[in-house]
Design a protein around this motif. Structure first.
Motif, mmCIF file in Angstrom:
data_model
loop_
_atom_site.group_PDB
_atom_site.id
_atom_site.type_symbol
_atom_site.label_atom_id
_atom_site.label_comp_id
_atom_site.label_asym_id
_atom_site.label_seq_id
_atom_site.Cartn_x
_atom_site.Cartn_y
_atom_site.Cartn_z
ATOM 1 N N GLN A 181 13.947 17.481 76.731
ATOM 2 C CA GLN A 181 14.827 16.812 77.689
ATOM 3 C C GLN A 181 16.281 17.212 77.441
ATOM 4 O OE1 GLN A 181 14.459 12.561 77.637
ATOM 5 N NE2 GLN A 181 15.985 12.269 79.220
ATOM 6 N N ASP A 182 17.003 17.541 78.493
ATOM 7 C CA ASP A 182 18.420 17.924 78.480
ATOM 8 C C ASP A 182 18.696 19.278 77.827
ATOM 9 O OD1 ASP A 182 19.027 15.479 79.705
ATOM 10 O OD2 ASP A 182 19.397 14.495 77.790
ATOM 11 N N ARG A 183 17.687 19.954 77.257
ATOM 12 C CA ARG A 183 17.923 21.242 76.601
ATOM 13 C C ARG A 183 17.052 22.350 77.177
ATOM 14 N NH1 ARG A 183 18.385 21.329 70.638
ATOM 15 N NH2 ARG A 183 19.332 23.312 71.152
ATOM 16 N N GLY A 184 16.108 22.006 78.037
ATOM 17 C CA GLY A 184 15.249 23.005 78.651
ATOM 18 C C GLY A 184 14.159 23.494 77.719
ATOM 19 N N LEU A 185 13.698 24.716 77.949
ATOM 20 C CA LEU A 185 12.618 25.297 77.163
ATOM 21 C C LEU A 185 13.171 25.822 75.839
ATOM 22 C CD1 LEU A 185 9.600 26.091 77.145
ATOM 23 C CD2 LEU A 185 10.312 28.310 78.055
ATOM 24 N N LEU A 186 12.581 25.371 74.727
ATOM 25 C CA LEU A 186 12.990 25.826 73.395
ATOM 26 C C LEU A 186 11.803 26.456 72.683
ATOM 27 C CD1 LEU A 186 15.195 22.857 72.095
ATOM 28 C CD2 LEU A 186 15.947 25.031 73.063
ATOM 29 N N PHE A 187 12.105 27.362 71.782
ATOM 30 C CA PHE A 187 11.098 28.003 70.944
ATOM 31 C C PHE A 187 11.275 27.501 69.516
ATOM 32 C CE2 PHE A 187 11.441 30.671 74.587
ATOM 33 C CZ PHE A 187 10.182 31.201 74.769
ATOM 34 N N PHE A 188 10.172 27.137 68.885
ATOM 35 C CA PHE A 188 10.169 26.668 67.502
ATOM 36 C C PHE A 188 9.363 27.683 66.702
ATOM 37 C CE2 PHE A 188 10.837 23.055 70.196
ATOM 38 C CZ PHE A 188 11.803 22.314 69.534
ATOM 39 N N SER A 189 10.040 28.456 65.852
ATOM 40 C CA SER A 189 9.397 29.523 65.090
ATOM 41 C C SER A 189 9.317 29.148 63.617
ATOM 42 C CB SER A 189 10.190 30.827 65.227
ATOM 43 O OG SER A 189 10.312 31.192 66.576
ATOM 44 N N ILE A 190 8.135 29.293 63.034
ATOM 45 C CA ILE A 190 7.950 29.066 61.599
ATOM 46 C C ILE A 190 8.210 30.399 60.902
ATOM 47 C CG2 ILE A 190 6.348 28.398 59.775
ATOM 48 C CD1 ILE A 190 7.125 26.088 61.627
ATOM 49 N N LEU A 191 9.142 30.375 59.963
ATOM 50 C CA LEU A 191 9.548 31.579 59.241
ATOM 51 C C LEU A 191 9.218 31.410 57.766
ATOM 52 C CD1 LEU A 191 11.192 34.020 60.404
ATOM 53 C CD2 LEU A 191 13.163 33.053 59.254
ATOM 54 N N SER A 212 16.625 29.350 71.879
ATOM 55 C CA SER A 212 16.401 29.273 73.321
ATOM 56 C C SER A 212 15.604 30.472 73.833
ATOM 57 C CB SER A 212 17.737 29.174 74.065
ATOM 58 O OG SER A 212 18.531 30.296 73.782
ATOM 59 N N SER A 213 15.385 31.462 72.970
ATOM 60 C CA SER A 213 14.550 32.603 73.347
ATOM 61 C C SER A 213 13.598 32.910 72.195
ATOM 62 C CB SER A 213 15.411 33.823 73.677
ATOM 63 O OG SER A 213 16.191 34.186 72.559
ATOM 64 N N MET A 214 12.529 33.624 72.511
ATOM 65 C CA MET A 214 11.519 33.948 71.501
ATOM 66 C C MET A 214 12.111 34.929 70.486
ATOM 67 S SD MET A 214 7.653 34.934 72.367
ATOM 68 C CE MET A 214 7.060 36.406 71.591
ATOM 69 N N LEU A 215 11.915 34.661 69.200
ATOM 70 C CA LEU A 215 12.459 35.514 68.144
ATOM 71 C C LEU A 215 11.604 36.745 67.888
ATOM 72 C CD1 LEU A 215 13.567 32.805 65.558
ATOM 73 C CD2 LEU A 215 14.914 33.889 67.363
ATOM 74 N N GLY A 216 10.325 36.668 68.214
ATOM 75 C CA GLY A 216 9.425 37.794 67.994
ATOM 76 C C GLY A 216 7.989 37.318 67.883
ATOM 77 N N GLN A 217 7.093 38.266 67.756
ATOM 78 C CA GLN A 217 5.670 37.964 67.627
ATOM 79 C C GLN A 217 5.338 37.581 66.182
ATOM 80 O OE1 GLN A 217 3.460 37.822 70.114
ATOM 81 N NE2 GLN A 217 5.056 38.357 71.585
ATOM 82 N N ILE A 218 4.165 36.996 65.980
ATOM 83 C CA ILE A 218 3.687 36.648 64.643
ATOM 84 C C ILE A 218 3.583 37.928 63.813
ATOM 85 C CG2 ILE A 218 1.704 35.748 63.363
ATOM 86 C CD1 ILE A 218 1.251 33.860 65.773
ATOM 87 N N GLY A 219 4.067 37.861 62.571
ATOM 88 C CA GLY A 219 4.028 39.003 61.662
ATOM 89 C C GLY A 219 5.278 39.860 61.689
ATOM 90 N N VAL A 220 6.189 39.585 62.630
ATOM 91 C CA VAL A 220 7.426 40.361 62.744
ATOM 92 C C VAL A 220 8.483 39.780 61.805
ATOM 93 C CG1 VAL A 220 9.322 40.908 64.333
ATOM 94 C CG2 VAL A 220 6.964 41.068 65.108
#
Length: 114
Positions: free
Chosen positions: A37-47, A66-74
């Motif tokens: 809510q109020d922030r739009g689509l977010l990406f949560f990446s486990i590093l 706010s954007s995808m950081l990369g695929q799994i394993g990258v």
């Protein structure tokens, strides 16, 4: 008699970052998308971040972006903003004494600087 090496010892590089920011590097182990809510689509990446030495366990952190950081394993590296909020609460009453304990804690988030 042993010889002393004349090679210079290199000092580690130092960086100046704004308060509340850090530079982080690691490998993406998973990610998810979520509309907030109020922030739009977010990406949560486990590093998974590298262990300090061969005997230590690698750290695991979650990054919000706010954007995808990369695929799994990258491998990913970049700047993050350290943020969070208080997570204070009271425990349930102890069944024997009735004592309620106040716990002072915090939730921490790492937001990618984009």
């Amino acid at each position: 008699m042993s010889e002393v090496s004349n090679s210079k010892i290199e000092k580690p590089k130092t960086y100046t970052l704004p308060i509340g920011q850090a530079y982080i590097r690691g490998r993406i182990s998973s990610f998810r998308k979520q509309r907030v809510q109020d922030r739009g689509l977010l990406f949560f990446s486990i590093l998974r971040i590298p262990a300090v030495d061969e005997y230590s366990f690698p750290g695991t952190v979650e990054l919000t972006s706010s954007s995808m950081l990369g695929q799994i394993g990258v491998d990913w590296e970049g700047f993050v903003e350290i943020t969070g909020m208080g997570n204070n609460f009271e425990t349930k009453p102890d069944p024997h004494t009735g004592e309620v304990t106040q716990v002072r804690s915090a939730r921490n988030w790492l937001r990618v600087v984009e």
